[in-house]
Scaffold this motif. Structure first.
Motif, short mmCIF file in Angstrom:
data_model
loop_
_atom_site.label_atom_id
_atom_site.label_comp_id
_atom_site.label_asym_id
_atom_site.label_seq_id
_atom_site.Cartn_x
_atom_site.Cartn_y
_atom_site.Cartn_z
N LEU A 8 0.85 -1.19 0.00
CA LEU A 8 0.00 0.00 0.00
C LEU A 8 0.89 1.24 0.00
O LEU A 8 1.79 1.35 0.82
N SER A 10 1.59 5.41 0.26
CA SER A 10 1.18 6.49 1.15
C SER A 10 -0.22 6.98 0.80
O SER A 10 -0.54 7.14 -0.38
N THR A 43 9.81 0.81 2.00
CA THR A 43 8.68 -0.05 2.29
C THR A 43 8.91 -0.69 3.65
O THR A 43 9.93 -1.34 3.88
N GLY A 46 3.63 -2.80 8.37
CA GLY A 46 2.79 -2.17 9.38
C GLY A 46 2.90 -2.91 10.70
O GLY A 46 2.76 -4.13 10.74
N THR A 51 0.69 -5.21 7.03
CA THR A 51 0.66 -4.85 5.62
C THR A 51 1.93 -4.09 5.23
O THR A 51 2.44 -3.30 6.02
N ARG A 53 3.85 -1.18 3.56
CA ARG A 53 3.50 0.22 3.30
C ARG A 53 4.71 0.94 2.73
O ARG A 53 5.82 0.80 3.22
N TRP A 81 5.72 5.38 9.32
CA TRP A 81 6.79 4.54 8.76
C TRP A 81 7.93 4.35 9.76
O TRP A 81 8.53 3.28 9.80
#
Length: 145
Positions: A8, A10, A43, A46, A51, A53, A81
């Motif tokens: 996913l 931003s 990247t 999460g 996930t 991100r 992040w």
């Protein structure tokens, strides 16, 4: 992090657009964000969702390491992040067309002044961001695994 996992981008509209152009062109459009200001794609996993991100961040170099700043524009809270990489320091990085796994860590108190100076020379507003928050804005070191 396994191949084929959904990532996913931003939720910030202009950042998502920047990421899409960067990925689609292997960094030809997006690596140099502004004249002399280069970005990488980070990247993280999460910390609650699991996930993957992805976000785009200005970077600098310190020897073989890449440096990024968890500024969030001087917000009183750390960016998501950064909290994610504290929980899981193995991250994926894309610099231009090159993609690699890295281990993220927060710069030590001894390292930070030198690294902060490097990053402020690239993006002077970092000093303004630090001035507007009581939070000590971290410099993150990314070392290739």
């Amino acid at each position: 992090m396994t191949a084929g996992e959904q990532v996913l981008d931003s939720p910030e509209g202009w950042v998502a657009d920047h990421i899409q152009r960067y990925v689609a062109t292997d960094g030809a459009d997006g690596h140099e964000w502004r004249p002399g200001v280069f970005t990488l794609l980070l990247t993280t996993r999460g910390r609650r969702s699991g996930t993957l991100r992805r976000t785009a961040l200005i970077y600098g170099r310190d020897g073989d390491s890449y440096l990024i700043v968890a500024s969030q524009g001087g917000d009183p809270k750390h960016p998501a992040w950064y909290l994610n990489l504290l929980a899981e320091p193995e991250v994926l990085v894309q610099v231009g067309a090159e993609r690699f796994t890295a281990r993220a860590r927060t710069a030590t108190a001894a390292e930070k002044p030198r690294m902060w100076t490097t990053m402020v020379s690239i993006w002077p507003p970092y000093d303004d961001y630090q001035a507007k928050t009581d939070r000590d804005i971290p410099v993150v070191v990314l070392d290739r695994v």
